[in-house]
Design a protein around this motif. Structure first.
Motif, PDB file in Angstrom:
ATOM      1  N   VAL A  16       1.752   1.768  -3.591  1.00  0.00           N
ATOM      2  CA  VAL A  16       0.613   2.304  -4.356  1.00  0.00           C
ATOM      3  C   VAL A  16       0.466   3.800  -4.070  1.00  0.00           C
ATOM      4  O   VAL A  16       0.328   4.622  -4.981  1.00  0.00           O
ATOM      5  N   GLU A  17       0.528   4.142  -2.789  1.00  0.00           N
ATOM      6  CA  GLU A  17       0.358   5.539  -2.389  1.00  0.00           C
ATOM      7  C   GLU A  17       1.436   6.424  -3.032  1.00  0.00           C
ATOM      8  O   GLU A  17       1.135   7.483  -3.582  1.00  0.00           O
ATOM      9  N   PHE A  68     -14.514  -2.034  -3.769  1.00  0.00           N
ATOM     10  CA  PHE A  68     -15.741  -1.860  -2.978  1.00  0.00           C
ATOM     11  C   PHE A  68     -15.879  -0.404  -2.521  1.00  0.00           C
ATOM     12  O   PHE A  68     -16.926   0.221  -2.669  1.00  0.00           O
ATOM     13  N   ALA A  69     -14.783   0.145  -1.992  1.00  0.00           N
ATOM     14  CA  ALA A  69     -14.821   1.500  -1.422  1.00  0.00           C
ATOM     15  C   ALA A  69     -15.122   2.546  -2.487  1.00  0.00           C
ATOM     16  O   ALA A  69     -15.839   3.506  -2.235  1.00  0.00           O
ATOM     17  N   LEU A  70     -14.529   2.377  -3.665  1.00  0.00           N
ATOM     18  CA  LEU A  70     -14.653   3.404  -4.708  1.00  0.00           C
ATOM     19  C   LEU A  70     -15.734   3.045  -5.726  1.00  0.00           C
ATOM     20  O   LEU A  70     -15.954   3.795  -6.679  1.00  0.00           O
ATOM     21  N   PRO A  76      -6.697   8.453  -5.203  1.00  0.00           N
ATOM     22  CA  PRO A  76      -7.385   7.186  -5.497  1.00  0.00           C
ATOM     23  C   PRO A  76      -8.741   7.384  -6.181  1.00  0.00           C
ATOM     24  O   PRO A  76      -9.157   6.551  -6.988  1.00  0.00           O
ATOM     25  N   MET A 123       0.812  -1.226   0.000  1.00  0.00           N
ATOM     26  CA  MET A 123       0.000   0.000   0.000  1.00  0.00           C
ATOM     27  C   MET A 123       0.843   1.272   0.000  1.00  0.00           C
ATOM     28  O   MET A 123       0.506   2.225  -0.712  1.00  0.00           O
ATOM     29  N   ALA A 164     -11.118  -4.526  -1.476  1.00  0.00           N
ATOM     30  CA  ALA A 164     -11.547  -3.424  -0.604  1.00  0.00           C
ATOM     31  C   ALA A 164     -11.598  -2.105  -1.380  1.00  0.00           C
ATOM     32  O   ALA A 164     -12.553  -1.337  -1.239  1.00  0.00           O
ATOM     33  N   MET A 165     -10.568  -1.841  -2.189  1.00  0.00           N
ATOM     34  CA  MET A 165     -10.534  -0.571  -2.930  1.00  0.00           C
ATOM     35  C   MET A 165     -11.673  -0.498  -3.946  1.00  0.00           C
ATOM     36  O   MET A 165     -12.317   0.546  -4.098  1.00  0.00           O
ATOM     37  N   LEU A 214       0.957   6.774  -6.917  1.00  0.00           N
ATOM     38  CA  LEU A 214      -0.129   7.715  -7.236  1.00  0.00           C
ATOM     39  C   LEU A 214       0.296   9.150  -6.916  1.00  0.00           C
ATOM     40  O   LEU A 214       0.046  10.076  -7.705  1.00  0.00           O
TER      41      LEU A 214
END
Ligand code: ZN
Lengths: 366, 252
Positions: free
Chosen positions: B43-44, B84-86, B54, B40, B81-82, B47
């Motif tokens: 990824v952070e 789902f969240a977005l 995100p 993570m 999760a990502m 980006l």
């Protein structure tokens, strides 16, 4: 904007708004996939537990790789269900609390990876929660006590007496030197030929048996010690059954169960009394799977009345692993603004007293 | 709007961001011992380096294995999760695709091999057909002898087509760890990576495979999406075998 800054901004904005603290808990440390939503640290809005017990029964115990695979398949659905039942959306969440140890590392990693993905995507503060702290915090959910208090932690992996002077602070007064109490239950149950998981079955049988049928040993260690030892008791029970079989005698399941349980419970209760006397702390909570044991609940309640100290047990559905207790344990961390970063890892043997050592995001609270 | 690709199924930890025909950026390490800790933040950082948030993403491409059981779950779970969240689409593609596409410009038969111990590898077969890099055999767990057999049997087909050289490009740690034996048994047909940079899984390659699927609406449901392990857990396999044996023992 980086994750840390997004978390700070959200935290400060949420605190300033005065809205209730809504925490999503996630728990995947063993064979239950669970998600829960808690308001202001005490009020359960939802607590969804997807148990894999039927799957693992066929193997006679939890198979870690099977548990991990099921968690991946279950986790989205369980969280969605918890949010729906609570009537909240992701945008209502103040923070996410997730178990990161102790437990099966592969299983823990699923919860941790999921929580990190969610929190990164939405800029939500994340709190890694120590699982045993969660069991202790199950007591605050069913109302009642505040620290300072003593916690008797009894489960398949733990037998400990913990002093908790304030929220988030823990100190061991006693711990097991060999088997955990729950482990002794499981081994005795297996030797008796009872189905997995055996602990609750032993408890049920014990209600029908004679607790004085067999004089099983109690390990006091010495007059002062608050430590535990159950391996001698376990061996004595196994030997008694074995010797009886050798002689062609019958042993009564219920009497073995009752005598074994009496020995375990007496030691747990008396060591707890020692801790109360020694510390002067007069509130006791019980935590962990064995907190559901009827023999223990009755005996400790009775002894507490005699000694004049308070004792509190979680409601039965909160004794087994669940995410409500994880969200509850995350609450004081939220209040203190202590959040973990995206490098949070699962720690298979994370100790209660080491929980506070995991680094948190440097915080500037406005 | 860009897509994000992730793969944690092997020792390679790789993330990439891009659109159809355009790679914005990629980060890959080979020596990460802890994909759980590193994924993570990687990824952070990627980006952030691209000045992306995100919420500016439009979908996810995930290496769903085969590979390390624990490893593959890291990216798969984070992506579930990502997505789902977005509320964004997600597609899982083979981790072997991420390795094989180092050979996408080659005329040889391309065989990625991820070492799975005991002379086994996770593998698949690919070749160029009319300018397209095509997967001609799905992911399998095979012992070395069966991989060689599969290669030789494909060579028989390839000999009918004069444009296809009798060559096989063997990639990945499975190829490197058995290089001598592969060389001996396949003779001058065998080619290997000319650089260590061709022996690892690249998330950028997963974008090449996954973006057309996402754009065609061929996506996985994040709720049920799971890794492709290619193997049952040993305890499950034993249990199923016992069930089967019990069934066969019953009088019909
Ligand atoms: Zn537990």
């Amino acid at each position: 904007m980086g994750y840390q800054q997004r978390v700070r901004d959200k935290y400060n904005a949420d605190r300033a708004s005065g809205k209730p603290v809504v925490i999503l808990g996630i728990e995947t440390s063993c064979d239950e996939t669970s998600a829960s939503v808690i308001r202001d640290g005490r009020e359960i809005l939802s607590n969804v537990v997807s148990s894999q017990i039927e799957i693992h029964k066929r193997f006679g115990g939890v198979v870690p790789e099977v548990a991990s695979r099921r968690h991946v398949e279950n986790v989205n659905g369980v969280v969605e269900e918890a949010l729906t039942q609570a009537g909240v959306t992701l945008d209502d969440l103040s923070a996410v609390g997730v178990t990161y140890g102790p437990g099966l590392v592969g299983a823990l990693l699923v919860g941790v990876a999921w929580a990190k993905g969610l929190c990164f995507a939405k800029g939500i503060p994340m709190i890694g929660v120590q699982h045993i702290a969660g069991h202790i915090y199950a007591n605050f959910l069913s109302g009642g006590m505040e620290p300072p208090l003593l916690a008797l932690v009894v489960s398949g992996g733990h037998t400990e007496i913990v002093h908790m002077p304030a929220h988030g602070e823990f100190e061991f007064l006693g711990r097991t030197r060999d088997d955990a109490a729950g482990e002794a239950y499981d081994k005795v149950a297996r030797a008796m030929g009872l189905p997995y998981p055996g602990g609750p079955v032993v408890d049920r049988l014990a209600q029908e048996g004679n607790p004085e049928a067999y004089p099983f040993p109690r390990a006091w260690i010495d007059d002062e010690s608050m430590d535990f030892s159950f391996s001698g008791l376990k061996s004595a029970v196994l030997n008694t059954m074995h010797n009886a079989e050798q002689r062609g005698e019958e042993w009564k399941q219920a009497d073995i169960a009752a005598s074994f349980q009496a020995a375990v419970v007496e030691v747990l209760v008396e060591k707890t009394v020692r801790a109360v006397r020694k510390t002067g702390v007069r509130n006791v909570v019980v935590a962990g799977g064995v907190a559901a044991n009827r023999g223990l609940r009755a005996a400790l309640q009775k002894r507490a009345e005699l000694e004049g100290f308070g004792v509190h047990f979680p409601s039965l559905d909160l004794c087994t692993d669940n995410a409500a207790m994880i969200a509850a344990a995350a609450f004081p961390m939220y209040e203190a603004g202590r959040f973990h970063d995206l490098d949070l890892n699962a720690v298979a043997s994370l100790s209660l007293t080491k929980w506070a050592d995991t680094p948190t995001i440097p915080f500037l609270v406005k | 709007m860009p897509y994000l690709a992730l793969d944690t199924a092997t020792t390679s930890l790789s993330v990439a961001v891009g659109e159809r025909g355009k790679l914005f950026g990629e980060a890959t390490t080979q020596l990460s011992r802890n994909h759980s800790v590193k994924l993570m933040p990687m990824v952070e950082n990627l980006l952030a380096d691209l000045d992306l948030d995100p919420t500016q993403l439009q979908g996810f491409v995930i290496g769903r294995g085969p590979g390390s059981y624990t490893g593959v779950r890291i990216a798969v779970t984070a992506a579930k999760a990502m997505a789902f969240a977005l509320n964004l689409p997600l597609v899982g593609v083979s981790t072997l695709d991420g390795l094989a596409r180092h050979g996408a410009v080659s005329d040889a038969l391309v065989v990625p091999m991820l070492d799975a111990r005991r002379r086994q590898s996770y593998t698949a077969l690919y070749e160029n057909q009319n300018g397209f890099f095509v997967k001609i055999q799905e992911d399998k767990l095979l012992v070395l002898d069966d991989i060689i057999r599969a290669i030789n049997s494909r060579m028989v087909v390839r000999r009918l087509d004069k444009t296809k050289p009798a060559q096989v490009l063997l990639l990945g740690d499975g190829a490197e760890n058995h290089r001598d034996e592969l060389q001996e048994k396949l003779g001058d047909k065998a080619r290997f990576a000319t650089s260590p940079a061709q022996n690892f899984v690249r998330a950028a390659h997963l974008l090449d495979v996954g973006i057309p699927l996402l754009e065609a609406g061929e996506v996985h449901d994040p709720a049920t999406f799971a890794p492709e392990y290619l193997q049952l857990v040993e305890a499950e396999a034993k249990w199923l075998a016992a069930q089967q044996a019990a069934k066969e023992g019953e009088p019909s």
